[in-house]
Design an enzyme around this catalytic site. Structure first.
Site, mmCIF file in Angstrom:
data_model
loop_
_atom_site.group_PDB
_atom_site.id
_atom_site.type_symbol
_atom_site.label_atom_id
_atom_site.label_comp_id
_atom_site.label_asym_id
_atom_site.label_seq_id
_atom_site.Cartn_x
_atom_site.Cartn_y
_atom_site.Cartn_z
ATOM 1 N N TYR A 71 0.874 -1.100 0.089
ATOM 2 C CA TYR A 71 0.097 0.019 0.203
ATOM 3 C C TYR A 71 0.717 1.292 0.023
ATOM 4 O O TYR A 71 0.241 2.296 -0.329
ATOM 5 C CB TYR A 71 -0.934 0.071 1.178
ATOM 6 C CG TYR A 71 -0.268 0.615 2.413
ATOM 7 C CD1 TYR A 71 -0.297 1.839 2.907
ATOM 8 C CD2 TYR A 71 0.534 -0.393 3.398
ATOM 9 C CE1 TYR A 71 0.235 2.039 4.170
ATOM 10 C CE2 TYR A 71 1.118 0.140 4.453
ATOM 11 C CZ TYR A 71 0.950 1.367 4.822
ATOM 12 O OH TYR A 71 1.680 1.847 6.057
ATOM 13 N N LEU A 124 6.097 5.331 -0.561
ATOM 14 C CA LEU A 124 6.383 6.166 0.538
ATOM 15 C C LEU A 124 6.647 5.243 1.832
ATOM 16 O O LEU A 124 5.568 4.993 2.493
ATOM 17 C CB LEU A 124 5.053 7.150 0.921
ATOM 18 C CG LEU A 124 5.157 8.142 1.866
ATOM 19 C CD1 LEU A 124 6.399 9.353 1.650
ATOM 20 C CD2 LEU A 124 3.848 8.925 1.925
ATOM 21 N N ALA A 125 7.898 5.097 2.040
ATOM 22 C CA ALA A 125 8.167 4.069 3.136
ATOM 23 C C ALA A 125 8.042 4.605 4.536
ATOM 24 O O ALA A 125 8.578 5.690 4.538
ATOM 25 C CB ALA A 125 9.470 3.498 2.970
ATOM 26 N N HIS A 126 7.127 4.021 5.309
ATOM 27 C CA HIS A 126 6.923 4.657 6.719
ATOM 28 C C HIS A 126 6.319 3.468 7.429
ATOM 29 O O HIS A 126 6.131 2.356 7.167
ATOM 30 C CB HIS A 126 6.120 5.767 6.588
ATOM 31 C CG HIS A 126 4.591 5.349 6.211
ATOM 32 N ND1 HIS A 126 4.295 5.394 4.725
ATOM 33 C CD2 HIS A 126 3.448 4.985 6.913
ATOM 34 C CE1 HIS A 126 3.088 4.915 4.643
ATOM 35 N NE2 HIS A 126 2.656 4.599 5.653
ATOM 36 N N SER A 127 6.492 3.760 8.780
ATOM 37 C CA SER A 127 5.790 2.927 9.741
ATOM 38 C C SER A 127 5.105 3.743 10.895
ATOM 39 O O SER A 127 5.248 5.158 10.594
ATOM 40 C CB SER A 127 6.906 2.116 10.351
ATOM 41 O OG SER A 127 6.121 1.092 11.230
#
Length: 149
Positions: free
Chosen positions: A58, A67-70
């Site tokens: 996603y 858009l790499a994130h956590s």
């Protein structure tokens, strides 16, 4: 955010025209940029990868863009971004938006900053002309200037 882009996206957070073998390596590069800029610890990089393993691709929010994130966590030291332009695109498993050549790492210190930075970046990247210009920009300074337009 536009005024703060230098703080959120310093030169140390950029990796331009670098290779990655797969999506995990691409996210690891984004994590390396966040760590180099002092925004996160290595644990956040692992959290970004775990997020994709659990939730699927996603994070691939537009053609060629992840858009790499956590979630905000103890591994986030302060809010910031990293910018990874891959020399060869990689597959993340997104039917509509693969392959990915730009991975932006996003670390939000808290939920509000996280959402604010994310929407500012999304707003800049929704403009097709800016997206093309960003692909051809040679330096971190040029990329920041395009984002601030």
């Amino acid at each position: 955010m536009a005024n703060d882009i230098n703080g959120f996206l310093p030169d140390s957070a950029f990796l331009l025209d670098v290779p990655a073998d797969d999506w995990k390596a691409a996210i690891r590069l984004a994590g390396d940029g966040l760590v180099a800029a002092g925004f996160t610890t290595d644990a956040y990089t692992d959290q970004m990868i775990e997020t994709v393993e659990k939730m699927g691709p996603y994070i691939v929010i537009a053609p060629g863009l992840a858009l790499a994130h956590s979630r905000p966590s103890d591994a986030v030291l302060k809010t910031g971004l990293s910018w990874v332009r891959l020399s060869t695109p990689v597959e993340f498993g997104s039917k509509s938006n693969d392959p990915v050549s730009l991975v932006i790492g996003l670390a939000g210190h808290d939920e509000n900053e996280h959402i604010g930075v994310m929407s500012a970046i999304a707003g800049a990247l929704i403009d097709p002309k800016k997206t093309v210009d960003l692909t051809h920009a040679d330096t971190p300074g040029e990329i920041r200037a395009i984002l601030q337009r």
